[in-house]
Design a protein around this motif. Sequence first.
Motif, short mmCIF file in Angstrom:
data_model
loop_
_atom_site.label_atom_id
_atom_site.label_comp_id
_atom_site.label_asym_id
_atom_site.label_seq_id
_atom_site.Cartn_x
_atom_site.Cartn_y
_atom_site.Cartn_z
N LYS A 142 35.40 4.80 0.49
CA LYS A 142 36.05 4.89 -0.38
C LYS A 142 36.94 5.06 0.55
O LYS A 142 38.71 4.36 0.37
N ARG A 174 37.96 5.78 3.37
CA ARG A 174 38.55 3.97 4.69
C ARG A 174 39.54 3.36 3.77
O ARG A 174 40.69 2.62 4.47
N GLY A 175 38.84 2.60 2.55
CA GLY A 175 39.49 1.48 1.96
C GLY A 175 40.93 2.01 1.48
O GLY A 175 41.65 1.09 1.47
N MET A 176 40.98 3.22 0.95
CA MET A 176 42.27 3.64 0.49
C MET A 176 43.52 3.99 1.53
O MET A 176 44.54 3.37 1.82
N ALA A 213 43.25 1.97 4.71
CA ALA A 213 43.48 0.83 4.84
C ALA A 213 44.78 0.01 3.76
O ALA A 213 45.72 -0.50 4.42
N ASP A 214 44.65 0.38 2.66
CA ASP A 214 44.79 -0.42 2.15
C ASP A 214 46.47 0.67 1.76
O ASP A 214 47.73 -0.23 1.86
N LEU A 215 46.68 1.71 2.14
CA LEU A 215 47.42 2.00 2.35
C LEU A 215 48.87 1.91 3.53
O LEU A 215 49.69 1.55 3.52
N SER A 242 47.95 -1.14 4.98
CA SER A 242 49.44 -2.66 4.41
C SER A 242 50.23 -3.05 3.91
O SER A 242 51.41 -3.37 3.58
N ALA A 243 50.32 -1.39 3.15
CA ALA A 243 51.43 -1.46 1.75
C ALA A 243 53.16 -1.07 2.57
O ALA A 243 53.99 -1.32 2.61
N LYS A 299 53.12 -1.53 5.89
CA LYS A 299 53.79 -2.34 6.90
C LYS A 299 54.10 -3.26 6.50
O LYS A 299 55.35 -4.15 6.40
#
Length: 84
Positions: free
Chosen positions: A24, A26-28, A30-32, A34-35, A37
């Motif tokens: 969870k 790691r997913g957060m 990655a989402d952060l 990409s946001a 970027k």
Amino acid sequence: MGGISIWQLLIVVLIVVLLFGTKKLRGMGADLGSAVKGFKKAMSDDDQGKKDADFEQQQLADKKEQGESLNQKEQDKAKDKDQV
């Protein structure tokens, strides 16, 4: 006394990992990432593409004026041909 030591930070990190789990987190992350970027890309695109608020309107007005002057020249040529 008033500061946070390394041991206190490690305990907080351990509690967060236990609560959310590594997948969870790691997913957060990655989402952060990409946001952030996407935000940076949008800001750089906005700076490059937008020069002035009236810049595009001015270009359209100039093109319209050029089109009207070309149409006037074509009409004049057509009148000259008709007169000959």
